[in-house]
Design an enzyme around this catalytic site. Structure first.
Site, PDB file in Angstrom:
ATOM      1  N   MET A  19       0.847  -1.188   0.000  1.00 39.23           N
ATOM      2  CA  MET A  19       0.000   0.000   0.000  1.00 39.23           C
ATOM      3  C   MET A  19       0.885   1.241   0.000  1.00 39.23           C
ATOM      4  SD  MET A  19      -2.857  -1.069   2.859  1.00 39.23           S
ATOM      5  CE  MET A  19      -1.654  -1.691   4.042  1.00 39.23           C
ATOM      6  N   GLY A  70       1.238   4.161   4.367  1.00 32.62           N
ATOM      7  CA  GLY A  70       2.126   3.337   3.560  1.00 32.62           C
ATOM      8  C   GLY A  70       2.612   2.099   4.273  1.00 32.62           C
ATOM      9  N   SER A  71       2.377   0.926   3.726  1.00 34.50           N
ATOM     10  CA  SER A  71       2.672  -0.308   4.440  1.00 34.50           C
ATOM     11  C   SER A  71       2.404  -1.518   3.559  1.00 34.50           C
ATOM     12  CB  SER A  71       1.835  -0.366   5.719  1.00 34.50           C
ATOM     13  OG  SER A  71       0.527   0.123   5.468  1.00 34.50           O
ATOM     14  N   ARG A  72       2.209  -2.681   4.195  1.00 36.03           N
ATOM     15  CA  ARG A  72       2.046  -3.919   3.444  1.00 36.03           C
ATOM     16  C   ARG A  72       1.231  -4.921   4.250  1.00 36.03           C
ATOM     17  NH1 ARG A  72       7.512  -7.151   2.494  1.00 36.03           N
ATOM     18  NH2 ARG A  72       6.730  -9.239   2.940  1.00 36.03           N
TER      19      ARG A  72
END
Length: 214
Positions: free
Chosen positions: A93, A181-183
């Protein structure tokens, strides 16, 4: 499950309120530059914390994406809880993605495990083991075990968990979010196979991520 808003994630209310008040204060003191800066931040925060409704597929034998973003990896990896090798699908993301996360399948939330860690770029392989992360284990209606992992990134500094162990989740139900922002990684049981390809854009609760094998 803890309740959430429909159009804006509740975690965004304090930030949105702060920027709105700051813009108003600068406007009252006739400081247009400051007012414009905080209006821009207000717009971005509303955009970032948006939480749109999604049409969740109703057919059996499907798992949906837990996050908005791009598929960056599909490979065999060790399950973070039991160490078994499973197919892992990774969704990255960026800061413009919707960051509310949804359950890939319907089932009972068996376990939640939080691991403190670093904040390296979430697209790196080592983020799976080095970064701050939260692992969720769900047992679906067929007794199959699913693990999905929220992983913090270079900018993301807070993992939000809205669920509790023992909660019964519906497919596509909201369970948390990650800020900025990440995963999210999904570990598929052996009875399922990936239905996406690397580079594909997916949407939480709506895009089919995996299908049950024939």
């Amino acid at each position: 499950m803890k309740k959430e808003s429909i159009s804006i994630a509740k975690e965004g209310y304090p930030i949105i309120g702060l920027f709105a008040v700051s813009a108003l204060v600068f406007a009252c003191f006739k400081c247009p530059f400051g007012a414009i800066i905080f209006l821009a931040l207000l717009w971005f925060s509303v955009f970032f914390f948006r939480d749109p409704e999604r049409v969740v597929p109703g057919a059996g034998g499907l798992a949906v994406s837990p996050a908005d973003g791009k598929i960056i990896r599909i490979q065999k990896r060790e399950d973070p809880l039991d160490g078994k090798e499973k197919t892992c699908v990774s969704i990255f993301m960026n800061i413009f993605s919707v960051h509310v996360n949804r359950s890939p399948v319907a089932g009972t939330l068996q376990k939640i495990a939080y691991f403190p860690g670093k904040f390296v770029n979430a697209s790196f392989d080592k983020a799976s083991t080095d970064n701050e992360r939260c692992v969720y284990q769900v047992v679906d209606e067929d007794g199959l075990y699913w693990e999905f992992v929220q992983i913090s990134g270079l900018i993301a500094r807070r993992i939000v968990c809205r669920a509790d162990e023992g909660d019964v989740l519906s497919r596509g139900e909201r369970f948390g979010m990650i800020r900025f922002g990440s995963r999210v990684d999904v570990y598929l049981p052996d009875e399922y196979e990936s239905a996406v390809k690397i580079g594909e854009q997916v949407f939480a609760g709506q895009s089919v991520l995996a299908r049950k094998k024939d």
